[in-house]
Scaffold this motif. Structure first.
Motif, PDB file in Angstrom:
ATOM      1  N   UNK A 228      24.609 -13.553  13.475  1.00 10.29           N
ATOM      2  CA  UNK A 228      23.347 -13.334  14.161  1.00 10.29           C
ATOM      3  C   UNK A 228      22.804 -11.941  13.857  1.00 10.29           C
ATOM      4  N   UNK A 229      23.763 -10.988  13.800  1.00 12.35           N
ATOM      5  CA  UNK A 229      23.386  -9.596  13.606  1.00 12.35           C
ATOM      6  C   UNK A 229      22.568  -9.406  12.341  1.00 12.35           C
ATOM      7  N   UNK A 230      22.942 -10.134  11.307  1.00 18.26           N
ATOM      8  CA  UNK A 230      22.295  -9.857  10.036  1.00 18.26           C
ATOM      9  C   UNK A 230      20.811 -10.206  10.080  1.00 18.26           C
ATOM     10  N   UNK A 231      20.465 -11.310  10.733  1.00 13.44           N
ATOM     11  CA  UNK A 231      19.033 -11.641  10.769  1.00 13.44           C
ATOM     12  C   UNK A 231      18.269 -10.668  11.659  1.00 13.44           C
ATOM     13  N   UNK A 232      18.907 -10.235  12.750  1.00  8.52           N
ATOM     14  CA  UNK A 232      18.249  -9.239  13.599  1.00  8.52           C
ATOM     15  C   UNK A 232      18.006  -7.956  12.809  1.00  8.52           C
ATOM     16  N   UNK A 274      11.114 -11.780  18.431  1.00  6.60           N
ATOM     17  CA  UNK A 274      11.599 -10.851  17.403  1.00  6.60           C
ATOM     18  C   UNK A 274      11.093 -11.249  16.019  1.00  6.60           C
ATOM     19  N   UNK A 275      11.287 -12.527  15.705  1.00  2.00           N
ATOM     20  CA  UNK A 275      10.908 -12.960  14.361  1.00  2.00           C
ATOM     21  C   UNK A 275       9.399 -13.091  14.221  1.00  2.00           C
ATOM     22  N   UNK A 276       8.754 -13.392  15.332  1.00  5.54           N
ATOM     23  CA  UNK A 276       7.301 -13.467  15.279  1.00  5.54           C
ATOM     24  C   UNK A 276       6.722 -12.091  14.964  1.00  5.54           C
ATOM     25  N   UNK A 277       7.303 -11.046  15.565  1.00  4.76           N
ATOM     26  CA  UNK A 277       6.832  -9.695  15.253  1.00  4.76           C
ATOM     27  C   UNK A 277       7.038  -9.406  13.771  1.00  4.76           C
ATOM     28  N   UNK A 278       8.192  -9.807  13.280  1.00  2.00           N
ATOM     29  CA  UNK A 278       8.472  -9.573  11.865  1.00  2.00           C
ATOM     30  C   UNK A 278       7.452 -10.300  10.985  1.00  2.00           C
ATOM     31  N   UNK A 279       7.184 -11.550  11.307  1.00  2.00           N
ATOM     32  CA  UNK A 279       6.224 -12.312  10.501  1.00  2.00           C
ATOM     33  C   UNK A 279       4.838 -11.683  10.597  1.00  2.00           C
ATOM     34  N   UNK A 280       4.480 -11.230  11.793  1.00  4.61           N
ATOM     35  CA  UNK A 280       3.166 -10.605  11.976  1.00  4.61           C
ATOM     36  C   UNK A 280       3.046  -9.325  11.159  1.00  4.61           C
ATOM     37  N   UNK A 281       4.088  -8.496  11.246  1.00  8.79           N
ATOM     38  CA  UNK A 281       4.044  -7.238  10.497  1.00  8.79           C
ATOM     39  C   UNK A 281       3.913  -7.528   9.009  1.00  8.79           C
ATOM     40  N   UNK A 282       4.699  -8.503   8.543  1.00  8.66           N
ATOM     41  CA  UNK A 282       4.622  -8.837   7.119  1.00  8.66           C
ATOM     42  C   UNK A 282       3.239  -9.345   6.745  1.00  8.66           C
TER      43      UNK A 282
ATOM     44  N   UNK C 120      10.795 -17.118   9.378  1.00  8.79           N
ATOM     45  CA  UNK C 120      10.037 -18.249   9.919  1.00  8.79           C
ATOM     46  C   UNK C 120      10.966 -19.351  10.425  1.00  8.79           C
ATOM     47  N   UNK C 121      12.043 -19.589   9.679  1.00  9.35           N
ATOM     48  CA  UNK C 121      12.951 -20.639  10.135  1.00  9.35           C
ATOM     49  C   UNK C 121      13.655 -20.189  11.413  1.00  9.35           C
ATOM     50  N   UNK C 122      13.910 -18.885  11.518  1.00  5.29           N
ATOM     51  CA  UNK C 122      14.549 -18.400  12.743  1.00  5.29           C
ATOM     52  C   UNK C 122      13.588 -18.458  13.935  1.00  5.29           C
ATOM     53  N   UNK C 123      12.302 -18.384  13.672  1.00  5.47           N
ATOM     54  CA  UNK C 123      11.340 -18.546  14.767  1.00  5.47           C
ATOM     55  C   UNK C 123      11.489 -19.948  15.360  1.00  5.47           C
TER      56      UNK C 123
END
Ligand SMILES: Nc1ncnc2c1ncn2[C@@H]1O[C@H](COP(=O)(O)OP(=O)(O)OP(=O)(O)O)[C@@H](O)[C@H]1O
Ligand SMILES: [Mg+2]
Lengths: 298, 259, 316
Positions: A228-232, A274-282, C120-123
């Motif tokens: 889990x840590x790696x994706x975070x 968390x991932x939504x922020x990442x996608x948004x920033x990208x 995206x997949x993790x979302x």
């Protein structure tokens, strides 16, 4: 009001942890252009090493306070051994390869390490809660916080400062900067780039292990904690800009606070946020908040 | 005569560097124009601006009646200007024939031609004809990335011509080609381009090539055009001799010819 | 090429009767693994399709999961059980989502493409584990599938599911093969080789990547719904990044030389896992990792490249 205080404090605690687990990742990428998927496993190895050493330390009945030194020692040992083995044993044969291929290489290393962990430590959980309990609890405006969490914050701050200082104020740091800036030129100027790579990878691995070692007292150390840590860590590092230390700090703060806010206000979206922020920033800053795109001359 | 390409008042800065300062340049139908200038003078930047890779800070670029500023390179290609590159841009892992086939597929809107194969007979023969014209036939099945520099440059140019441009911009067609081959390569590609009736603008450091193939020369210095006109006149212009040609002679002396 | 039959298409067509016969001849557990691996093989095929264009998708599980959930939810909540309808719904959802998301993803290459798809997949994973109505981390079961009104039970149901999976998987493989040989497929390769050249030849690399992304999503979505039908259960792990990692592993192991390779590779992986989990449960991933390193170092074309040592699978 109290909720907001809790969000900020929880956010800071979480951000400290995020920074600890991602600073090594961004350092390695910045210098070596390797996005190290095995980073999470190094974190896990740090946690396991720390848990078993702390366990042994306390059953031997030594002075409890020094168990913090045991945590640091565990991280150093794990980082040094794993870092050296991985860099000397595998990565150095791959330098100059495509960045994407390097992701696959580190993914393979990740698979290997995940099983090595099970071979070494088995699958039953390890606990090293003693250092966590030693620092007791604090009340902040009526909200209970573990003293250990404040220790983590301090550690994250120290780590950040330490990395910043080593890069900007030491000779090795200047060599690193030179290599980051222009690899060919540094080679031509007589910088031993291979040495720089080895040192960087070992430091990055140690930072990952340090994150794991200091997390171990807070959790039950079981197989899969690194996955889990790696994706975070990826999310944090990408938000800040790959390779940027300051970026990792901002990324950690952003993700930490947002996640804390989600936990308190809208728990359903905790992971999503968390991932939504990442996608948004990208989407709006393709190279992260703090890294500049490289223009290509043709 | 009518100008097909007209560029007026182009400006382009990169930080403190000016790659173009008030550049005015027109190309007439059927002309062969050489752009000369020392390293960093702004020749490639000019080509980049015309072909949509760089957007000028100011100025106008027109192809016939079409305004090119703001277009993407692919739109400029479809409008009728193709280019080659200083470093050949080819599909290195594919064969020479496949390189040209893909160029053809794109030029003929192959993307929308459904499920029919890439290697349909009429496309293959059309590609082979192109290879013939550029004397690449013997390399037909070679992997493009393994070819010698000069051959790669020819392939680069051959691919660019497949879209049937009205104006072809060649960025240093002979760089990286040995001294004994440079005229042969130039002859090959100039005759192939002439056969197609293409107007040519080429960037070149080698003054022998410039003298031999260009009727008109424009000299760049520090982002400006310092001379533009008949090759015979421009090449003896004192400024040009001082800032450009002298430099090139020096360069050739130092490097034993070519680049 | 119209005269001579395309050997890959012939083999795919010949594979169908062989698979059907195997389905009767082999023990049930083995046909089950065959069926499941065809489903995950499609997701690996989707990864391979992108690899042909030089793109590594570390989050293909997004569409695998989306397809599986589209099918699963239609069955679970709407009572739709027809396999073809489920398939269609999975495709529609995958295409719709990937078309929109594609505007973002198609701007990226290399590690950014890989990491963005992973995020995206993790979302989706993050959303699903918190979705109580969908069983959170446990997921939920699918009702029995029907086939155009035919509603088999027990053994017959299993057989029908197997036949359906084989037909769909082979048909998709054949379609992908034709696509790869088409001009559009060739332009995909060209994008991998040199985008600047593609742009200057007059095509848009971004459109091409967008299209490939959507096609891959549709294929992975189909794989997902087939997996759901085969197993009778879906859960958020389908979108977890390690699932996607396995697809990448399969595609890398098999190579990009032939559309059949990822299907075969997926089966190999399943079998390795079945035996390794039994004999050495703690080291099988280690073996996979080791194999992966060896392939990267010594066999960059994947195992399939062993079948054609002369020249890599050309376009013509
Ligand atoms: N993308 C870019 N970013 C920053 N500076 C650039 C860029 N492209 C060109 N320049 C600068 O603009 C100036 C003009 O460059 P240009 O490539 O046009 O020169 P040139 O005449 O083609 O030279 P050469 O003969 O070396 O090819 C140079 O100083 C160059 O460094
Ligand atoms: Mg130039």
């Amino acid at each position: 009001m109290l909720t907001y205080v809790a969000i900020v404090l929880d956010g800071l605690v979480y951000a400290s942890w995020l920074f600890m687990v991602s600073v090594g990742l961004t350092l390695i990428y910045g210098v070596m252009k390797i996005l190290n998927i095995a980073h999470g496993s190094l974190y896990a190895i740090g946690a396991y090493t720390a848990a078993s050493l702390v366990g042994a330390y306390f059953s031997a009945g030594y002075v409890p306070v020094l168990s913090f030194a045991v945590l640091v020692g565990a991280a150093l040992a794990a980082g040094l051994v794993c870092g050296l083995v991985i860099e000397r044993g595998v990565l150095r044969f791959m330098y100059g390869q495509d960045e994407v291929l390097m992701i696959l290489v580190t993914y393979a290393i990740f698979l290997i390490l995940e099983d090595l962990i099970k071979v070494f430590w088995g699958v039953s959980p390890y606990f090293a809660f003693q250092p966590y309990g030693m620092l007791g609890n604090f009340d902040v405006m009526g909200l209970p916080y573990a003293g250990y969490d404040f220790l983590l914050m301090g550690l994250a701050g120290l780590t950040g400062l330490g990395v910043w200082w080593s890069i900007n104020r030491t000779r090795t740091g200047h060599l690193l900067t030179a290599v980051i800036h222009d690899r060919e030129m540094s080679t031509a100027m007589g910088v031993n780039v291979k040495r720089v790579y080895t040192v960087t990878f070992v430091i990055g691995a140690t930072l990952a292990a340090l994150g794991g070692a200091f997390t171990a007292p807070k959790i039950s150390v079981t197989p899969g904690i690194g996955v889990e840590v790696i994706v975070l860590a990826f999310a944090v590092v990408v938000i800040g800009g790959l390779g940027s230390i300051g970026g990792a700090m901002i990324g950690a703060l952003l993700v930490g606070i947002l996640r804390a806010a989600a936990v308190h206000l809208l728990p359903e979206v905790e992971l999503f946020v968390i991932y939504a922020v990442m996608a948004l920033v990208l989407a709006f800053r393709p190279y992260g908040l703090f890294a500049a795109p490289e223009a290509r001359k043709i | 005569m009518t100008a097909i390409l007209r560029s007026e008042g182009l400006h382009k800065r990169f930080g403190a560097v000016s790659a173009a300062t008030d550049v005015n340049l027109s190309v007439e139908e059927g002309e062969i124009v050489a752009l000369i200038g020392a390293n960093g003078a702004g020749k490639t930047s000019y080509v980049n601006m015309v072909t949509g890779y760089l957007r000028p800070d100011a100025g106008r670029i027109r192809l016939g009646e079409t305004d090119l500023v703001g277009m993407k390179p692919r739109q400029v290609t479809r409008a009728g200007i193709c280019r080659s590159f200083q470093v050949a841009q080819i599909f290195g892992e594919l064969t020479v024939l496949e390189n040209v086939l893909i160029a053809l597929a794109i030029a003929r809107g192959g993307a929308s031609s459904g499920w029919r194969g890439l290697s349909r007979p009429e496309w293959i023969s059309a590609s082979e004809e192109v290879l013939e014209q550029f004397q690449l036939a013997e390399h037909r099945d070679a992997t493009a990335g393994t070819l010698a520099q000069g051959v790669r440059k020819l392939l680069d140019i051959a691919m660019a011509t497949v879209a049937s441009p009205r104006l072809m911009m060649l960025d240093e067609p002979t760089s990286g080609i040995s001294v004994d081959e440079k005229f042969a390569v130039m002859d090959t590609l100039m005759s192939a381009l002439r056969q197609r009736g293409v107007t040519v603008l080429f960037v070149e450091h080698d003054m022998e090539i410039v003298e031999r193939y260009a009727r008109r020369v424009a000299a760049f210095y520090d982002g400006r055009i310092i001379a533009d006109g008949d090759a015979a006149e421009v090449l003896v212009d004192p400024d040009v001799r001082q800032y450009v040609v002298g430099g090139e002679l020096h360069r050739r002396g130092g490097q034993g010819g070519g680049e | 090429m119209n005269r001579r039959m395309d050997p890959t298409l012939v083999s795919l067509a010949a594979a169908l009767p062989v698979l059907l016969v195997l389905g009767y001849a082999l023990p049930d557990w083995l046909t089950f693994y065959l069926q499941v691996s065809l489903a995950s093989g499609l997701a690996a095929l989707a990864v391979m399709l992108q690899m042909r264009a030089g793109l590594v998708n570390f989050g293909q599980g997004l569409y695998y999961c989306l397809g599986a959930y589209a099918g699963g939810m239609s069955g679970h909540f709407l009572g739709i059980t027809d396999a073809l309808v489920l398939l269609l719904l999975a495709v529609v959802l995958s295409v719709a989502v990937s078309f929109i998301v594609g505007f973002l993803v198609a701007r990226y290459r290399e590690i950014f493409y890989a990491m963005l798809s992973l995020a995206l997949s993790m979302i989706l994973y993050g959303l699903l584990v918190r979705a109580e109505a969908l069983g959170s981390t446990d997921g939920f079961n699918l009702p029995s599938t029907t086939f155009l009104g035919y509603a088999p039970e027990g053994q017959a149901l299993r057989e029908a599911g197997y036949v359906f999976t084989c037909i769909v998987a082979l048909a998709i493989a054949a379609a992908v093969h034709r696509y790869l040989r088409s001009p559009l497929g060739a332009i995909g390769e060209a994008v991998r080789e040199n985008e600047l050249r593609v742009e200057y030849l007059g095509a848009s690399p971004r459109y091409v990547v967008h299209l490939i992304y959507v096609m891959a999503a549709a294929i992975a979505g189909i794989g997902g719904v087939l997996a759901g039908i085969s197993v009778g259960h879906v859960d958020p792990n389908l979108a977890y990044w390690t699932t996607s990692g396995q697809f990448v592993f399969i595609a890398l192991l098999s190579g990009t030389g032939n559309v059949a390779a990822p299907l075969i590779g997926a089966f190999l992986l399943v079998m390795i896992r079945v035996y390794a989990v039994e004999y050495s449960p703690y080291t099988w991933q280690m073996i996979l990792g080791g194999v992966m390193l060896l392939i990267i170092m010594f066999l960059p074309g994947g195992l399939w490249s062993l079948t054609r040592l002369r020249k890599k699978g050309g376009l013509t």
